[in-house]
Each structure stands twice: as C-alpha cells, then as structure tokens.
Enzyme design. Structure first.
Site, PDB file in Angstrom:
ATOM      1  N   MET A   1      -7.654   7.926  10.242  1.00 38.96           N
ATOM      2  CA  MET A   1      -8.042   8.581   9.144  1.00 38.96           C
ATOM      3  C   MET A   1      -9.036   9.456   9.307  1.00 38.96           C
ATOM      4  O   MET A   1     -10.074   9.914   8.677  1.00 38.96           O
ATOM      5  CB  MET A   1      -8.773   7.527   8.126  1.00 38.96           C
ATOM      6  CG  MET A   1      -7.666   6.381   7.727  1.00 38.96           C
ATOM      7  SD  MET A   1      -8.806   4.738   6.933  1.00 38.96           S
ATOM      8  CE  MET A   1      -9.226   4.019   8.335  1.00 38.96           C
TER       9      MET A   1
ATOM     10  N   ASP B   1       0.786  -1.048  -0.022  1.00 39.26           N
ATOM     11  CA  ASP B   1       0.139   0.113  -0.121  1.00 39.26           C
ATOM     12  C   ASP B   1       0.805   1.233  -0.007  1.00 39.26           C
ATOM     13  O   ASP B   1       1.995   1.067   0.285  1.00 39.26           O
ATOM     14  CB  ASP B   1      -0.935  -0.063   1.274  1.00 39.26           C
ATOM     15  CG  ASP B   1      -1.811  -1.071   1.426  1.00 39.26           C
ATOM     16  OD1 ASP B   1      -2.175  -1.646   0.205  1.00 39.26           O
ATOM     17  OD2 ASP B   1      -2.553  -1.439   2.335  1.00 39.26           O
TER      18      ASP B   1
ATOM     19  N   LYS C   1      -3.138   2.047  -2.214  1.00 39.11           N
ATOM     20  CA  LYS C   1      -4.396   2.330  -1.128  1.00 39.11           C
ATOM     21  C   LYS C   1      -4.071   3.080  -0.153  1.00 39.11           C
ATOM     22  O   LYS C   1      -2.968   3.305   0.437  1.00 39.11           O
ATOM     23  CB  LYS C   1      -4.898   0.903  -0.548  1.00 39.11           C
ATOM     24  CG  LYS C   1      -5.959   0.333  -1.332  1.00 39.11           C
ATOM     25  CD  LYS C   1      -6.016  -0.923  -0.905  1.00 39.11           C
ATOM     26  CE  LYS C   1      -6.881  -1.129   0.482  1.00 39.11           C
ATOM     27  NZ  LYS C   1      -7.097  -2.446   0.870  1.00 39.11           N
TER      28      LYS C   1
END
Lengths: 260, 260
Positions: free
Chosen positions: A182, A47, A69
């Site tokens: 996040m 990622d 990602k």
C-alpha cells in the site's frame, strides 16, 4: 430423532469460518485448498481487492457479500465486518472470508478472529500467495540473496495515524530489501525518509502494479526518481513497491510499451 | 518439412525451466499453477525439503532428480545443480525445478537463474506458500497487526560465514515480529543476541516444525526458555521460529500431547 434437533446439531458442527487467501489476482495462484473452499462455499464475504476472475469461481448459488475494504476508498467499519462474520459463522452454512493476498499479511485478520472466538465460532486460516511473492517472481528476483541480504522486510507505509515510521537508517543501507505494501501514495514520504537517512539516490526501487493480473505493470525506478516516475505512470490498481530491487533485464523486455 | 527440424524447433521453443514453489509440504497448499506444472513435467529436479506427497503427484514417467539441498546435510554443489538445469533446460522437455516453500525466499534462486540466462534458456518463477505464511496460519496469528507491528522480517540465522548478524537491537523491541528460517540450530545464538540487546526474557517465541504436514508440531516458548524447550522437544524436521509471536490458545488446544 426429529429433524429439527438434527439440523441444529449439523449447524452447530458447522459454526465455522474459513479465512482464505485469494492471492494476488491470478486464479492459478490460488492454492488448491483455497480453490476447494471457494467451490464449496455457501457464503463468501470478500474484500474489494479480490479479483473478478476469482470471484467468478464461486458457485452461482453462493451469497456474495462485498465489504469493500481496500487501502483507502470507502469500506464497511471493521465492527460491521466482524458482526457479519459472526452472523454467518453461526448459520451452519459454509462461510469463506476471502482476503486479497495472504490473510496474515496486512489483512487485519486478528480483529476478525477475536470476534469469532468471542462468539464461540470455529475458524481456520488458508494461506495465500502474498503480493510480495508474486511481484518478485514477476521481476525475476529473490526476496533474499546470499551475499546481499539475509533478511527481507514486509512493511506498510501507513499506520493508524498516517505515514508509518520505520528503521529508515537500516532500510537505507546498501543491499537491504523491503516490500512496501500500500505504498503508492507514500512515494514522496518514502523517498524523503530514505534520502534523509543516507540511501544512495540511485538505489533501485521497483513498483509492480496488478501483480499476476493481465494488466500487470512493472515500473523500474530509483529512490531519487521515484515520485516523478510514479506520477508519470499514473497507477490505478493495487501496487507493491520494492526498495533495493531492480527487475532483471529479461523481465523488462517481456513487458511491452510502458512509457517511462 | 522433415521431422527432424520440426522437432528441433519444438525443442528450441521449449528451452525453458519453471522454478516452482512446492510450499511447506501439504499438497493442498500448492498453487493451482504449481500443481499443473508438476502434472505436466517430464523432468523434476527437487530439493530434499520437498515432501513425499508432493513428489508423488508427478507422473510415473517423469525423471525425478534429487539434488539433496537442505539447511545442513550433504548436498550437490550449486555449480552441479546449475549444470543439471542447463543440461535439461536445453533438452526440449518440460523441466520443473521444484523448491520447498517459495523459490524467492532463501531459495538460492538467483544463482540458478543466472546460469540459465548465461545459457540462453528461458525460465519463469511460480510462487509458493512460504513456511512463514503456513506457520503463522497454524498458530492463528498474523505476521502483521495494527497497533503492534507495521513490518515483519523474514530472516535466516545463518550466512555464508556462520551465524548471521542482524539488527538485534531493533528485533529486541516489544511488538517486533520476525520469522527465522533454518533457525533450529541457532537457538542459543538468537537467545543470546536478543537478551544482550534488551529483549524481555518473556518475549514469546514459537517454533513450528513440519508446518502444514501431518506431523506438524507447535512449540510455544520464550526467549529465556528457548534453548531448553527446543532441546526437550528434539526437533528433526524443518522448523521455523517466530520471534514475538505466541500461538492463540485455541491453536494450542488443537495440538495433542506435546510434552513441554
């Protein structure tokens, strides 16, 4: 025995993918097992959040495949990642699926395991240090503390539909601690929900950007100042937000020149 | 400069304790940083939950001091541990305070940091793989999963007064996932609270004993069967209990001969 069947047997024995946690970014925070898996890997499917110094540990001969990602930016559709894993997983090569942090924490691990199971390919999960653990170490606090909180939550501010709903009423109580993954773009949302559910405006909030990396930053804020402080700080790297925790004074002194 | 002041300066520079996470027990799950700290340590002050193979990594010359802390059994009072840390922390030797799992998760880290701060002794926290992470890797599940849970809780079933109260109503909802640390003796309590707050009796509960160690065991149970299954299994090692998670079928096949 001819060479071909033997090779096929070897390949069959190695129909396998290791899901490896890369941890927060500092190569020294890899587990010894993860480090060994990276040194041995023929194929590494990684990622975007995995740090450069960790990718640099892989062999020059290893095929390095980025699937890009991360929280927001462009990335391969999950179905394409699954197909890549199945394709390489049946090659007989040593395949590592390298995920930032711990693969079991907001890592979308299940979709990939299910694809391998469906294809009859073996797998294992090598744990990693999750961002919450490295971040709390950086501010000298504990995720749990006797007399303050007997539980800690790891949560995300986003779900498939947009912002995620949570038990804001419980989160707003004094002494509650939660790590929001996040959470960078959800500051206004989190601030609004917490205030609406009765959190004290001065409830500490700490944001750690690039935890464990040379460019780590610690932003010590509060519910009421959160959105303004984050706008001022202008975060660009991965960040984790702690509700209910302030850095220890000694940790803030170690950090140079963050203008807040 | 005479030798003595120089030694004193060196000692002053090394007034320091490293809080190091030993992880769940497998030495390969130490971080590279933790491993390096153990290899270099002159003094290692460790809890009983730290595994033998990890203690064996320390140098033969290192002073190994057990403080015997674990969920229940006898242990040194916290004040004595703090005093030990301060005593060794000002010695100028390389001192490691080795804690099972991650020092920031149910590790009583704060009391020890505060004692060092009060004595003007420096410290750092080296994260470890927490039991929840190693345990969930062992059963092939994620702590979080899109469409199922956007948050996971790490909690303990005990507080200073006895059993700990939690948001049982929230925990009882379908799809909720929680890792209960030191939950072995609280099975009946957890079972009662979950049922009282409306959890489906068939809600999966998985108990992982000795996660990552050669004697790891996985007990796949449910809320309604939990107490009976644990009594039958007769756990003796450290165990972590997941509410809301069942092992993947493939993981149960890997485990031999658990009679449940």
């Amino acid at each position: 025995m001819s060479k071909l069947p033997s090779d096929q047997n070897a390949a069959a024995a190695l129909r396998h993918v290791a899901f490896v946690g890369a941890g927060p970014g500092d190569p020294d925070l890899l587990t010894r097992k993860a480090y060994g898996a990276l040194l041995a890997a023929d194929v590494v499917i990684y990622d975007r959040l995995v740090s450069g110094p960790i990718l640099d540990l892989c062999r020059a001969e290893a095929a390095m495949i980025s699937v890009g990602k991360e929280g927001f930016g462009p990335s391969k559709p999950q179905a394409d990642i699954n197909a890549l894993l199945v394709e390489h997983g049946q090659s007989g090569l040593r395949v590592v699926r390298l995920k930032g942090g711990d693969p079991t924490v907001f890592g979308r691990l299940d979709e990939e395991i299910e694809a391998l199971d469906a294809a009859g390919i073996g797998w294992e999960v090598v744990p990693g240090i999750t961002a919450a653990s490295a971040s709390v170490a950086a501010i000298g606090q504990s995720l749990t503390k006797r007399g303050r909180n007997q539980a800690v939550r790891f949560m995300t501010a986003h779900d498939m539909q947009g912002f995620a709903e949570h038990d804001w009423h419980a989160l707003a109580r004094e002494g509650e601690v939660a790590a929001v993954y996040m959470g960078k773009r959800a500051a206004r949302f989190v601030q609004g929900r917490m205030l609406m559910h009765g959190a004290a405006p001065a409830t500490p909030v700490t944001v750690i950007e690039n935890a464990s990396r040379p460019d780590q930053r610690i932003i010590s804020s509060s519910i009421v100042r959160l959105e303004a402080d984050l706008a001022k700080a202008g975060l660009s790297g991965p960040a984790l937000m702690f509700l209910g925790l302030a850095p220890r004074a000694a940790q803030m002194e170690l950090q140079e020149g963050i203008a807040l």
